[in-house]
Design an enzyme around this catalytic site. Structure first.
Site, PDB file in Angstrom:
ATOM      1  CB  ILE A 152      -0.963  -0.003   1.208  1.00 42.33           C
ATOM      2  CG1 ILE A 152      -1.880  -1.234   1.137  1.00 42.33           C
ATOM      3  CG2 ILE A 152      -1.798   1.282   1.230  1.00 42.33           C
ATOM      4  CD1 ILE A 152      -2.728  -1.460   2.377  1.00 42.33           C
ATOM      5  CG  ASP A 171       9.716  -0.847   5.342  1.00 44.43           C
ATOM      6  OD1 ASP A 171       8.684  -0.869   4.644  1.00 44.43           O
ATOM      7  OD2 ASP A 171      10.069  -1.798   6.090  1.00 44.43           O
ATOM      8  CB  ALA A 229      -1.758   1.637   8.902  1.00 43.73           C
ATOM      9  CG  ASP A 254     -10.170   3.956   6.504  1.00 43.86           C
ATOM     10  OD1 ASP A 254     -11.369   4.298   6.402  1.00 43.86           O
ATOM     11  OD2 ASP A 254      -9.755   2.835   6.170  1.00 43.86           O
ATOM     12  CD  GLU A 259     -11.460   0.299  13.119  1.00 45.47           C
ATOM     13  OE1 GLU A 259     -11.942  -0.641  12.451  1.00 45.47           O
ATOM     14  OE2 GLU A 259     -10.467   0.935  12.757  1.00 45.47           O
ATOM     15  CG  HIS A 277     -11.387  -0.199   8.998  1.00 46.83           C
ATOM     16  ND1 HIS A 277     -10.894  -0.925  10.055  1.00 46.83           N
ATOM     17  CD2 HIS A 277     -10.643  -0.587   7.928  1.00 46.83           C
ATOM     18  CE1 HIS A 277      -9.922  -1.720   9.652  1.00 46.83           C
ATOM     19  NE2 HIS A 277      -9.751  -1.535   8.348  1.00 46.83           N
ATOM     20  CB  ILE A 278     -14.493   2.742   3.850  1.00 49.25           C
ATOM     21  CG1 ILE A 278     -13.978   4.199   3.858  1.00 49.25           C
ATOM     22  CG2 ILE A 278     -15.768   2.600   4.658  1.00 49.25           C
ATOM     23  CD1 ILE A 278     -14.832   5.168   3.062  1.00 49.25           C
ATOM     24  N   GLY A 279     -11.032   1.548   3.792  1.00 52.99           N
ATOM     25  CA  GLY A 279      -9.908   1.484   2.853  1.00 52.99           C
ATOM     26  C   GLY A 279     -10.108   0.449   1.753  1.00 52.99           C
ATOM     27  CB  ALA A 280     -10.440  -3.123   1.838  1.00 52.42           C
TER      28      ALA A 280
HETATM   29  N1  LIG Z   1      -7.694   0.854   5.960  1.00 52.11           N
HETATM   30  C1  LIG Z   1      -7.899  -0.346   5.466  1.00 52.11           C
HETATM   31  O1  LIG Z   1      -9.004  -0.740   5.147  1.00 52.11           O
HETATM   32  C2  LIG Z   1      -6.714  -1.265   5.254  1.00 52.11           C
HETATM   33  C3  LIG Z   1      -6.762  -2.185   4.198  1.00 52.11           C
HETATM   34  C4  LIG Z   1      -5.675  -3.010   4.004  1.00 52.11           C
HETATM   35  C5  LIG Z   1      -4.581  -2.945   4.857  1.00 52.11           C
HETATM   36  N2  LIG Z   1      -4.583  -2.047   5.879  1.00 52.11           N
HETATM   37  C6  LIG Z   1      -3.433  -1.936   6.774  1.00 52.11           C
HETATM   38  O2  LIG Z   1      -2.312  -1.545   6.001  1.00 52.11           O
HETATM   39  C7  LIG Z   1      -1.179  -2.252   6.463  1.00 52.11           C
HETATM   40  C8  LIG Z   1      -0.154  -2.328   5.344  1.00 52.11           C
HETATM   41  O3  LIG Z   1      -0.607  -3.173   4.324  1.00 52.11           O
HETATM   42  P1  LIG Z   1       0.366  -3.623   3.145  1.00 52.11           P
HETATM   43  O4  LIG Z   1      -0.422  -4.533   2.274  1.00 52.11           O
HETATM   44  O5  LIG Z   1       1.036  -2.455   2.550  1.00 52.11           O
HETATM   45  O6  LIG Z   1       1.427  -4.479   3.974  1.00 52.11           O
HETATM   46  P2  LIG Z   1       2.901  -4.846   3.533  1.00 52.11           P
HETATM   47  O7  LIG Z   1       3.309  -5.980   4.401  1.00 52.11           O
HETATM   48  O8  LIG Z   1       2.975  -5.019   2.066  1.00 52.11           O
HETATM   49  O9  LIG Z   1       3.738  -3.541   3.921  1.00 52.11           O
HETATM   50  C9  LIG Z   1       4.011  -3.143   5.220  1.00 52.11           C
HETATM   51  C10 LIG Z   1       5.406  -2.528   5.217  1.00 52.11           C
HETATM   52  O10 LIG Z   1       5.629  -1.933   6.476  1.00 52.11           O
HETATM   53  C11 LIG Z   1       6.898  -2.326   6.967  1.00 52.11           C
HETATM   54  N3  LIG Z   1       6.794  -2.307   8.420  1.00 52.11           N
HETATM   55  C12 LIG Z   1       6.182  -3.186   9.219  1.00 52.11           C
HETATM   56  N4  LIG Z   1       6.219  -2.763  10.501  1.00 52.11           N
HETATM   57  C13 LIG Z   1       6.874  -1.588  10.496  1.00 52.11           C
HETATM   58  C14 LIG Z   1       7.224  -0.654  11.498  1.00 52.11           C
HETATM   59  N5  LIG Z   1       6.897  -0.846  12.765  1.00 52.11           N
HETATM   60  N6  LIG Z   1       7.894   0.441  11.135  1.00 52.11           N
HETATM   61  C15 LIG Z   1       8.235   0.644   9.839  1.00 52.11           C
HETATM   62  N7  LIG Z   1       7.936  -0.193   8.853  1.00 52.11           N
HETATM   63  C16 LIG Z   1       7.256  -1.286   9.169  1.00 52.11           C
HETATM   64  C17 LIG Z   1       7.184  -3.691   6.357  1.00 52.11           C
HETATM   65  O11 LIG Z   1       8.580  -3.933   6.283  1.00 52.11           O
HETATM   66  C18 LIG Z   1       6.524  -3.540   4.984  1.00 52.11           C
HETATM   67  O12 LIG Z   1       7.422  -3.037   4.027  1.00 52.11           O
HETATM   68  C19 LIG Z   1      -1.757  -3.604   6.887  1.00 52.11           C
HETATM   69  O13 LIG Z   1      -0.939  -4.237   7.826  1.00 52.11           O
HETATM   70  C20 LIG Z   1      -3.095  -3.249   7.452  1.00 52.11           C
HETATM   71  O14 LIG Z   1      -2.971  -3.025   8.833  1.00 52.11           O
HETATM   72  C21 LIG Z   1      -5.618  -1.212   6.093  1.00 52.11           C
HETATM   73  O1  LIG Z   2     -12.369  -5.930   6.195  1.00 54.36           O
HETATM   74  C1  LIG Z   2     -12.183  -4.720   6.040  1.00 54.36           C
HETATM   75  O2  LIG Z   2     -12.956  -3.978   5.496  1.00 54.36           O
HETATM   76  C2  LIG Z   2     -10.878  -4.114   6.543  1.00 54.36           C
HETATM   77  C3  LIG Z   2      -9.759  -4.450   5.656  1.00 54.36           C
HETATM   78  C4  LIG Z   2      -8.406  -3.988   6.062  1.00 54.36           C
HETATM   79  O3  LIG Z   2      -8.316  -3.388   7.264  1.00 54.36           O
HETATM   80  C5  LIG Z   2      -7.395  -5.064   5.857  1.00 54.36           C
HETATM   81  O4  LIG Z   2      -6.505  -5.233   6.687  1.00 54.36           O
HETATM   82  O5  LIG Z   2      -7.486  -5.716   4.811  1.00 54.36           O
END
Ligand SMILES: NC(=O)c1ccc[n+]([C@@H]2O[C@H](COP(=O)([O-])OP(=O)(O)OC[C@H]3O[C@@H](n4cnc5c(N)ncnc54)[C@H](O)[C@@H]3O)[C@@H](O)[C@H]2O)c1
Ligand SMILES: O=C(O)CC[C@@H](O)C(=O)O
Length: 303
Positions: A152, A171, A229, A254, A259, A277-280
């Site tokens: 992301i 990172d 996140a 988000d 929640e 929480h509507i990211g996805a």
């Molecule tokens: N808002 C939403 O609906 C939604 C949807 C999907 C994911 N997310 C959140 O987004 C996060 C990231 O998703 P992604 O697919 O990019 O994951 P990913 O694993 O591809 O990327 C996460 C990155 O963060 C780095 N990382 C991990 N912990 C860290 C820290 N403490 N400090 C610095 N860097 C760190 C990792 O090395 C990695 O490069 C998920 O873990 C999830 O919590 C939220």
């Molecule tokens: O289920 C959802 O809508 C939240 C998704 C998101 O937080 C995720 O980690 O994929």
């Protein structure tokens, strides 16, 4: 015949495809207390963020049929993965499906804050015309600090760069080989250099919040922060303090510590842009999640 529970919803096409594979599909959300007992009769369960499969739930399922938990999404922080695996239950997620949707939402929050779109939507409903008050900032030429340059984070960085922002990143794995278009900084340096900060890391319960009082103090005066996140990555009390003191000019949020959130002071803050929480939650992401879920089930049960 395999039996699959869809506990928090799944895209219609995917449900139909599962039925076409000869699977008995039950779409029902169980309350947390009932979930463990209910899971006993299912071979697999598909959840989003609403159901929490923790140790207590898994203990109630012990002796049942469950072999597979699928998180239709990225973060598996609502599942006790270690305990599930210890008990012979495999946990899978759909990591790629929502990256673009979440990145687009992060960019949307950046624009909302930079141009007072969030608060205009509130005040204009009260008949106010705050034209003089809402003098915004161009994002072109501003620095975006991406924390967590994973799937992301990279999609967000790409879009921000295309909009003329200078992107830098932190990172915890360090400088990422092959990433030459964005400069790497340690977290402290990134906080001090960024006009906008966008968080894209999982929540680590052992570490606690990544952005708290000390981190806000290190930011530029009037920085903006975006959290798409996990809620607990940011200490909400420290964020409120930073918003009230003016240290932080705006926050796009988000995800929340709890929640659904009851933190109305934060949600109704004039410098905050919020989404539930509507990211996805886009048709495209949910379609891709559905496809990935079907593929996981097909492969796992050799169907
Ligand atoms: N808002 C939403 O609906 C939604 C949807 C999907 C994911 N997310 C959140 O987004 C996060 C990231 O998703 P992604 O697919 O990019 O994951 P990913 O694993 O591809 O990327 C996460 C990155 O963060 C780095 N990382 C991990 N912990 C860290 C820290 N403490 N400090 C610095 N860097 C760190 C990792 O090395 C990695 O490069 C998920 O873990 C999830 O919590 C939220
Ligand atoms: O289920 C959802 O809508 C939240 C998704 C998101 O937080 C995720 O980690 O994929």
């Amino acid at each position: 015949m395999k039996k699959v529970l869809i506990a928090d919803g799944l895209q219609k096409n995917a449900v139909e495809q599962l039925k076409d594979l000869g699977i008995e599909v039950i779409e029902r959300h169980f309350e947390q207390e009932e979930l463990g007992e209910a899971l006993k009769e299912f071979d697999a369960v598909v959840i989003r963020s609403a159901s929490k499969i923790n140790k207590a739930v898994l203990d109630k399922e012990l002796g049942g049929k469950l072999k597979l938990i699928i998180r239709g999404g990225v973060g598996v922080d609502n599942i006790d993965v270690d305990y599930a695996v210890k008990n012979g239950i495999i946990v899978k997620n759909t990591p790629n499906a929502s990256s673009v949707s979440v990145a687009e939402l992060a960019i949307a929050h950046i624009f909302a804050l930079a141009r007072f779109i969030n608060i205009s939507n509130v005040t204009m409903r009260d008949g106010k015309w705050n034209k003089k008050k809402y003098v915004g900032t161009e994002i072109t030429g501003k620095t975006l600090g991406v924390v967590g340059l994973g799937r992301i984070g990279r999609e967000t960085a790409k879009r921000a760069a295309a909009l003329g922002m200078k992107v830098i990143y932190f990172d915890f794995i360090g400088e990422i080989p092959g990433v030459s278009e964005y400069e790497y900084y340690k977290l402290d340096e990134l906080l001090a250099k960024s006009d906008f900060i966008s968080l894209h890391v999982p929540y680590d319960a052992k570490q606690g919040s990544l952005i708290g009082k000390e981190e806000f103090a290190k930011m530029k005066e009037g920085a903006y922060i975006i959290n798409c996140a996990r809620g607990k990555v940011v200490d909400e009390a420290a964020l409120l303090e930073a918003l009230n003191s003016g240290k932080v000019a705006g926050a796009g949020i988000d995800v929340f510590e709890q929640e659904p959130t009851q933190n109305l002071e934060l949600v109704s803050h004039p410098k905050v842009s919020v989404t539930p929480h509507i990211g996805a939650s886009t048709n495209e992401a949910q379609e891709k999640i559905g496809e990935e879920v079907v593929n996981i089930i097909k492969e796992f049960f050799n169907l």
